[in-house]
Structures are given as C-alpha cells and as structure tokens.
Scaffold this motif. Sequence first.
Motif, PDB file in Angstrom:
ATOM      1  N   ASP A   2      -0.179  -9.088  12.677  1.00 57.18           N
ATOM      2  CA  ASP A   2       0.501  -8.819  11.407  1.00 57.18           C
ATOM      3  C   ASP A   2       0.652  -7.313  11.142  1.00 57.18           C
ATOM      4  O   ASP A   2       1.052  -6.916  10.049  1.00 57.18           O
ATOM      5  CB  ASP A   2      -0.193  -9.533  10.239  1.00 57.18           C
ATOM      6  N   LYS A   3       0.314  -6.491  12.118  1.00 60.82           N
ATOM      7  CA  LYS A   3       0.523  -5.046  12.101  1.00 60.82           C
ATOM      8  C   LYS A   3      -0.498  -4.281  11.255  1.00 60.82           C
ATOM      9  O   LYS A   3      -0.368  -3.083  11.057  1.00 60.82           O
ATOM     10  CB  LYS A   3       1.946  -4.689  11.620  1.00 60.82           C
ATOM     11  N   SER A   4      -1.457  -4.998  10.709  1.00 60.33           N
ATOM     12  CA  SER A   4      -2.406  -4.312   9.836  1.00 60.33           C
ATOM     13  C   SER A   4      -3.778  -4.169  10.485  1.00 60.33           C
ATOM     14  O   SER A   4      -4.137  -4.918  11.387  1.00 60.33           O
ATOM     15  CB  SER A   4      -2.534  -5.067   8.512  1.00 60.33           C
ATOM     16  N   ASN A  58      -1.774  -0.257   6.676  1.00 63.40           N
ATOM     17  CA  ASN A  58      -0.482  -0.645   7.244  1.00 63.40           C
ATOM     18  C   ASN A  58       0.203   0.506   7.969  1.00 63.40           C
ATOM     19  O   ASN A  58       1.403   0.676   7.881  1.00 63.40           O
ATOM     20  CB  ASN A  58       0.438  -1.146   6.120  1.00 63.40           C
TER      21      ASN A  58
END
Lengths: 481, 333
Positions: B137-139, B158
Amino acid sequence: MSHFSSVLQISDLDDFITPSQECIKPVKIDRKINADTKIKIQDDGKYYQENEGVLEKLEKVQITLADCLACSGCITSAESVLITQQSQEELIKVFETNNKMKIENIDGTKCIVVSISIQAVLSLAIRYELSPNDCAAKLSTYFRKLGADIVVDMTIAEDLALLESQNEFIKRYRAATIDKVNNVLPMLASSCPGWVCYAEKTHGSYILPFISTTRSPQQIMGSLVKNWLNRNLDGREIYHITVMSCFDKKLEASREEFSSKETNSKEVDCVITAIELEQMLENDNISLNSLENSLFTEPWISNERCEVLPNLSKHVGSGSGGYADQIFKFAAKELFGMEIGNIEYKELRNHDFKEATLEQNGNILMKFAIANGFRNIQNLVQKLKRGKSPYHYVEVMACPSGCLNGGAQVRSKSNLTSKELTHQLEQLYYSLPTKSPEENKIVMKLYENWLEGNDSDKAISMLHTTYRAVEKSVNALNIKW
Amino acid sequence: MPDIITGEMSGSEFKLEAIQTLNQHTGRVWHVSWHPEGKMFASCGEDRAIRLWSMESKNQWVNKVVLTEGHKRTIRQVTWSPCGNFLASASFDGTTCIWDKKSGQFECNATLEGHENEVKSVSWAPNGKLLATCSRDKSVWIWELVDDEEYDCAAVLNAHSQDVKKVAWHPNSELLASCSYDNTVKLFQDDPREGDWTCQTSLEGHLSTVWSIQFDSTGERLASCSDDLTVKIWKQQEHEWKCAHTIEGFHNRTIYDLSWNSDGYLATACGDDGLRIFKEEACIETGSISYKLVAENRQAHTQDLNSVAWNPIDPQLLVTCSDDGELKVWHFK
C-alpha cells in the motif's frame, strides 16, 4: 505529489499506476461500430473508425469521480477527473460563459453562489496578512469581480451541522442506554470526507453504523443553496461553489448522495480550495490586499437580499467545527443536568489525540475524544474492533490538527513548519468571537420556514445522509511480490 | 573462476561451504532470521508456516517448532526482537503477528492490523519498543509497544510512491530506513518540531526496485541491493548519507537480500541462484573504498535466493533460503 489526505492515499484512492490499465470499471460504450468497420490508430495515437472509407474519430472513455467512488478498485483517475470537473479552469470557464451570456442578454444565465468556509479564509488571511473579516470581505469582492451573484458565509451550515449532531447524539445515547441498541455508540463525526471515504472503503459495514448521519457543513450548505435559496430565483439555475481547506471535499461534493437525480445537478458544483484560490489570484496578478472590501449576502430569511459585513466567529474546542465540545456540553446538560463551562481535555499519546471526561461523584458518565490524523484514526478503529473503546463520541478528522491544517491550505511563505503554521492559524481562529449555534436566530427561522420543524422528514432529507460499504474485489493482476 | 560443478570460487583464501540443507518447508521459503543469541533461527514461506530451527549437535539444525496458526496467506518475513522474547511475522494477509512464549509455547498474542494489503517486511528498533512495517500500500508504519502488550500506531509514512519492500532500523539510534519499487531508499526520524515522524532523506541512485537494505553493526554503513544488479554502500558524510561505493559486475540477476556480519563481511542473495560474500577495502591514498568479492557459490540453490542472514554471534555461520523450497546453512572461513 497528491493533494489528498493521507488516509485517501493509503486506501488506494489515489493510485497513480496507469489508470487505463488497471481500471476495472466496465464502461458503457455507444455502439456506433458496424460489423465491417475497421478501427485505425493514426500516427498521433488517436483512434479512428473507418466506415465505408470515412474516418471518424472515436471518443475517449470517460470515468467520472462518482464512478470511482463507487468502485473498490483504484480511483486512479481521480486526480485527472478532478482536474476536469472541479478545477480553477472549470470555474473560470463557468464564470466567463455566464458573464458573456449576461452581456449578450441570453436567457438561461445561472445564479452563481459562492459559500466560504472559515478555515480557508484564515489560511488566506495569514497569506495576505489581513484580518479574517477583511480577508472575507476582499474574497467577496474577488468573487463578485469574477461574476458571482451571491457570496455567503458558511457558518450557517456549521451551526446546522452542530445542532443536528447534538440531537443525533442524544438519540443514540438514549437508544444505547435505555433500549440497549447495539452499534450506535460511540458516535463518530462525519464532517471529514477523507475519514468517511476511508471508513467506507476499508472498514465498511463494521464502522459505518457509528458514523453520524448528519451531513458535513459543506453538504448542508449544498441543500440550503439548491433547495432553499432557489425559492425566489424564478427557476434560474444555481451554480454552487464552495471555498474549502481540503482537497477531499471535492470527493465529497461528487458523492451520489449529494446530487439530484431529477435535475442531474450536484448540490455543490465546484469545490475550490485555499491553495487553488491563491494560485488563481497569482494568475490574475491580483494581490488580495489591494482589493476593496465588499459585503456578504444573507439571503436566508427575508425575500429581500440582505447584505452584511463579514463578521466571522469561532466554535469552541477545535478548528474543525467544535463538534466534540458542543455535543459534550449539550449532552451534559440534556442527559445529566450539568452545566459545563470549560471542558478540560487530556492529551493522550500525542497532541492529536485528546479526551474529555464527564464525572459525577467519581463515576464516569461520558467520555469524548478528538482524534486527528491517520495514526490516531488507526488506533481508534483498532480499539473499536477489539471492543476496547471507552468513548461515547469521537470527533475524527483525517488531517493532523484537524481542518485548520487541511491539505489544501496555503503553504507557508516564510519557512514555517506545518506545525508552526497550524499554530498561527489556531491563534487566529481562537481570537475570533464565539457564537453559539443555539443563538443563531436565522438557523431557528430556517427550521421553521424551510425545514418544516425539527426532526421533520424534510430536515432529515436535507441535513442527513447515508453511507455504503464498498465491497473489496481482489484483482489478481494487482498481486506483486 | 568458479568451479562449474559446485559453483564454488577457486583461488580464494576463503572457503564457503554448505553444511546442511533443510527442506521441511513446502514451496518458496521467503525469509530467515537469527535469534539474537545465535542458537536458533526462524524461517517462513508461502506455506504460511513459521519454522524454528535449533542446533541439536554441531552443524545439525533441527526443526523444533512449527507455527501455523497466525496468517491466512504467505508469510513474507519473520524477525526476532532484540531481546529474543518476541518474534514478528509479516504476511500478505495484511497483518503482522507478534509471537511470544509467555504461556510456555509460542503463541500469537498481538496482531497489528491497518495496512491495506500485503505486508512485506517488519523490523524491531534496537530498544525493542518500536516496530516498523511496510506494505504494497506504499506506506511505512511505526508501531509503539504500550504497557508491554498493546501496539499503538505511532506514525503512518507516505513518502514512497510505490510498493515498499523492506524496512530496517539503525543498530543504535531511532533511525529507520525503507526501500521501494520506486527505486529509492528513505530515512525516517521522529521530528520533535513536527511532533511526528518525517522522512529526512531520500537516497537516490538505484535504477530499479531496491529489494533490501541493512545497516552494518557499527551503524556507519547502509547497504542496499537492487533489481539494477548492484549493491550500494551508503555512508554518512557531514550529516548526509551519500553513496560511497557501488558493487557492480558481480550479479547476473536481481539481488533480493543482503546481510552484514559483525566482522564487516557482506553477503548477498541473488536471483541468479548465487550466494556471494564481499569485504570492504580502503584505499589509503585516495581515501575511497571498494568491495572485493572474497567468496562465491553460483549454485548455492537451484532457484532464486530470497534471503540471507549471518549468525549474530558466530561470524562464520550463515543461512540462506530460496524459491527451491530449501534452507541452507553455510560455513564461511
């Protein structure tokens, strides 16, 4: 870089990976193609269909933001959709078209209404070193110059939202304690679209029952403008613009719940944010300071349009509307007969998570919290899931420090950190006079004249909304090691 | 030149020898992690099992414990806490489990939920109170242990624009590194001015996905390995992390993992089935550094190597695991 709040970035609402490839939304195609037509791709990359030697350009597929909100896939195209539907360019186009029609005396000009939120005013006030009221008065001038017919203060909708929220809380509290209804407490604030959208996409039916059904101020403004202000416009169509502190508000305005099926129009047609306004002013080479002051319109009661000097006020407790504070005090009085002057908030793990407790003889009667920012939303949601939440009400906002620090507020020009800038905004906000929503006479009149009383069907349809869980689909193409 | 049959490198003063092959896992084995005391290691894979291996006799490692109740999908990484009492597992089911032995046997007593989808990596801070995870989820998330049993979310970062592959803490300060499909390595610290964790630096230079990162035991070097077939060594110079050397020309496929031992030897796990060990050499005249390949086995496994880990106590012992479903214990001298 995305403009959305971090909660939306994480819930795949803002995924930049090639939209066209990953979008799973089936698209309606107008069948113009016969069996024997050929489709050709020209050198410029555009598609044409060849029909008996005639080339015709094929339209590109358009995905609307409403499509994206209803889909569990990415909302990749969000940013590009927003750019076409809710941008400065679109706004200017609407103004220019309307102005031209007015000059040429063409029928069908729209009445352009601009609703201005306090958070956006404060952001621009700091940017242009103006007092909040001067800034509001100059914004009014700017919008009138652009071609707005009516410029209004959004406080009226904030007051309605607070009053509806506090009544909803009392109902929920009684349902939970007297009728032992499940899933009504804690009541969770609903005015932050980032949070609502995240809850719908990620926690679905589990969290949604707790979210207040009261509409956000922006969307109450929407029904007020499109359903009440239109009463003496002789059928003239309204184009409604809101000036907000946060990009996520554009998503909110695009929700299906907030558009009329009959007229096919949205209650808020275009959301423009503080940072975009700054950009517009710069593009027009206008310094806000140099504009004269003009009045706000107060078109709610008399049929005559009343013009007033902007006289901004605050709500106690937070820069996000003061929900927790207002509801706490009201409930203490209504449920326990206790008058509360100042609420003492206890800061928990970080400055974005605070709680307030109502006690009597050592017994805890009510516990409220303010949870801002995604990390605190997470901790709250996990507490709820594990049945460990001690709260009756939580004011939840996706941005750290709440709406004053909205993602679309003007950035600092003097190298302040975002925390320092937020502090300035808070100082300015708390310097404003306090007005309690109960004392707002116009609001009381609106309940009478427009809403046909408190709790009427009309009040419910105009001031409340619904939520829907978005089902997750597993797209095998998305799996990566 | 490497020996064609065994894949070993000849003519080196060092010897790299496989002393045991372990094949109890079914399917790909994704990760191995040593217990801080060096007497046990954990492995995990797509069979959703965590296996704990203990030394029975010299060079004999035996699978004593299998943990299967915890995750619904592939387990991508397991990591022991610095105190050795906890084991964290990161899974494609979107959760991270914390296992402990308080009841006498290992049980999952906390589940960290919040990532939107596959969790790729988990790492304990040296004080054992903070934990970092990262996801598709890119986090990057930071979790804080509260009251010795609950984990609160302390930050959601993020900074990356794509899938985050790995997180790794600095050995003696609260500095967190992460690497991603966006080709960057990012460093995070708690910023008292903001009252939150923020991205301090983005280390750019890799030309493709950065698969793994690790600080050496001194904390002076950070190594990163990538799909661009290189390993980069980053060193702090005047408060800034800069690329001090790029190891290139040795790997033929994506480098998936790397590990430093306490003597400063760097092992790499590569998609070309090879296991390689490098040692830093300093040029006194120029002050620059370079890395020499000191041992290599080009057929360490029959498929991609996914992970490599040195024993934290014995700098001659290391473990690898692979897509071929096997783990191998190696002796390096």
